[in-house]
Scaffold this motif. Structure first.
Motif, PDB file in Angstrom:
ATOM      1  N   LYS A  17       0.837  -1.216   0.000  1.00  0.00           N
ATOM      2  CA  LYS A  17       0.000   0.000   0.000  1.00  0.00           C
ATOM      3  C   LYS A  17       0.859   1.247   0.000  1.00  0.00           C
ATOM      4  CE  LYS A  17      -4.273  -1.618   1.889  1.00  0.00           C
ATOM      5  NZ  LYS A  17      -5.487  -1.232   2.502  1.00  0.00           N
ATOM      6  N   ARG A  18       1.917   1.238   0.787  1.00  0.00           N
ATOM      7  CA  ARG A  18       2.824   2.391   0.831  1.00  0.00           C
ATOM      8  C   ARG A  18       3.503   2.583  -0.520  1.00  0.00           C
ATOM      9  NH1 ARG A  18       3.487   7.247   2.038  1.00  0.00           N
ATOM     10  NH2 ARG A  18       5.570   7.832   2.642  1.00  0.00           N
ATOM     11  N   TYR A  19       3.908   1.500  -1.153  1.00  0.00           N
ATOM     12  CA  TYR A  19       4.526   1.565  -2.473  1.00  0.00           C
ATOM     13  C   TYR A  19       3.555   2.171  -3.488  1.00  0.00           C
ATOM     14  CZ  TYR A  19       6.181  -0.045  -7.014  1.00  0.00           C
ATOM     15  OH  TYR A  19       6.568  -0.110  -8.322  1.00  0.00           O
ATOM     16  N   CYS A  20       2.315   1.728  -3.459  1.00  0.00           N
ATOM     17  CA  CYS A  20       1.316   2.265  -4.387  1.00  0.00           C
ATOM     18  C   CYS A  20       1.087   3.758  -4.150  1.00  0.00           C
ATOM     19  CB  CYS A  20       0.000   1.499  -4.264  1.00  0.00           C
ATOM     20  SG  CYS A  20       0.099  -0.183  -4.889  1.00  0.00           S
ATOM     21  N   GLN A  21       1.105   4.185  -2.892  1.00  0.00           N
ATOM     22  CA  GLN A  21       0.955   5.610  -2.590  1.00  0.00           C
ATOM     23  C   GLN A  21       2.123   6.405  -3.156  1.00  0.00           C
ATOM     24  OE1 GLN A  21       0.681   5.566   1.663  1.00  0.00           O
ATOM     25  NE2 GLN A  21      -1.528   5.220   1.688  1.00  0.00           N
TER      26      GLN A  21
ATOM     27  N   SER B  67       2.007   9.200  -6.139  1.00  0.00           N
ATOM     28  CA  SER B  67       2.445  10.584  -5.963  1.00  0.00           C
ATOM     29  C   SER B  67       3.535  10.944  -6.961  1.00  0.00           C
ATOM     30  CB  SER B  67       2.936  10.810  -4.532  1.00  0.00           C
ATOM     31  OG  SER B  67       4.086  10.049  -4.278  1.00  0.00           O
ATOM     32  N   LEU B  68       4.385   9.992  -7.327  1.00  0.00           N
ATOM     33  CA  LEU B  68       5.397  10.265  -8.343  1.00  0.00           C
ATOM     34  C   LEU B  68       4.780  10.437  -9.725  1.00  0.00           C
ATOM     35  CD1 LEU B  68       8.235   7.782  -7.320  1.00  0.00           C
ATOM     36  CD2 LEU B  68       8.204  10.265  -7.055  1.00  0.00           C
ATOM     37  N   ALA B  69       3.733   9.682 -10.014  1.00  0.00           N
ATOM     38  CA  ALA B  69       3.060   9.810 -11.308  1.00  0.00           C
ATOM     39  C   ALA B  69       2.425  11.191 -11.448  1.00  0.00           C
ATOM     40  CB  ALA B  69       2.012   8.720 -11.467  1.00  0.00           C
ATOM     41  N   SER B  70       1.886  11.729 -10.366  1.00  0.00           N
ATOM     42  CA  SER B  70       1.279  13.050 -10.448  1.00  0.00           C
ATOM     43  C   SER B  70       2.327  14.142 -10.602  1.00  0.00           C
ATOM     44  CB  SER B  70       0.417  13.314  -9.217  1.00  0.00           C
ATOM     45  OG  SER B  70       1.236  13.354  -8.068  1.00  0.00           O
ATOM     46  N   ILE B  71       3.542  13.896 -10.127  1.00  0.00           N
ATOM     47  CA  ILE B  71       4.617  14.896 -10.270  1.00  0.00           C
ATOM     48  C   ILE B  71       5.121  14.932 -11.709  1.00  0.00           C
ATOM     49  CG2 ILE B  71       7.002  15.408  -9.594  1.00  0.00           C
ATOM     50  CD1 ILE B  71       6.349  14.302  -6.844  1.00  0.00           C
TER      51      ILE B  71
END
Length: 114
Positions: free
Chosen positions: A100-104, A108-112
């Motif tokens: 779950k932490r990895y997916c978060q 967040s990196l994809a949105s950056i």
């Protein structure tokens, strides 16, 4: 000189929402026998406390009920711990929370990048 990040302590008590999100989906629950007096959340928090303190199960500080008796016997907590350990629940909880932490982080990196 690099700044040090604040230390995060070992969690010894989970909130109900944290328990339901990260732990409950991975726990095996008994199908037979009497229902427990306490919910799984309270039992899991007792297990966390025992692991943190490093004490014997019989020395675990257990809250008292209205009559002044322990709300649960330490052997029930121990049995839940052993059952979840044998069923691989703790490994599944760890793997699930890391995933779950990895997916978060990936989200967040994809949105950056956009």
């Amino acid at each position: 000189m690099a700044r040090s990040q604040p230390r995060q302590g070992i969690p010894t008590k989970l909130t109900v929402s944290q328990f339901e999100q990260f732990v409950l989906p991975h726990l095996s629950k008994g199908r037979r026998g009497p229902a427990t007096k306490l919910n799984w959340h309270a039992i899991f928090n007792y297990i966390l406390r025992s692991l943190y303190l490093g004490c014997q199960w019989k020395d675990l500080p257990i809250e008292k009920d209205r009559q002044g008796r322990p709300e649960i016997h330490y052997t029930r907590i121990y049995r839940a711990f052993r059952r979840w350990q044998a069923d691989g629940c703790f490994d599944a909880i760890f793997e699930g929370s890391v995933f779950k932490r990895y997916c978060q982080l990936v989200g967040s990196l994809a949105s950056i990048r956009r």
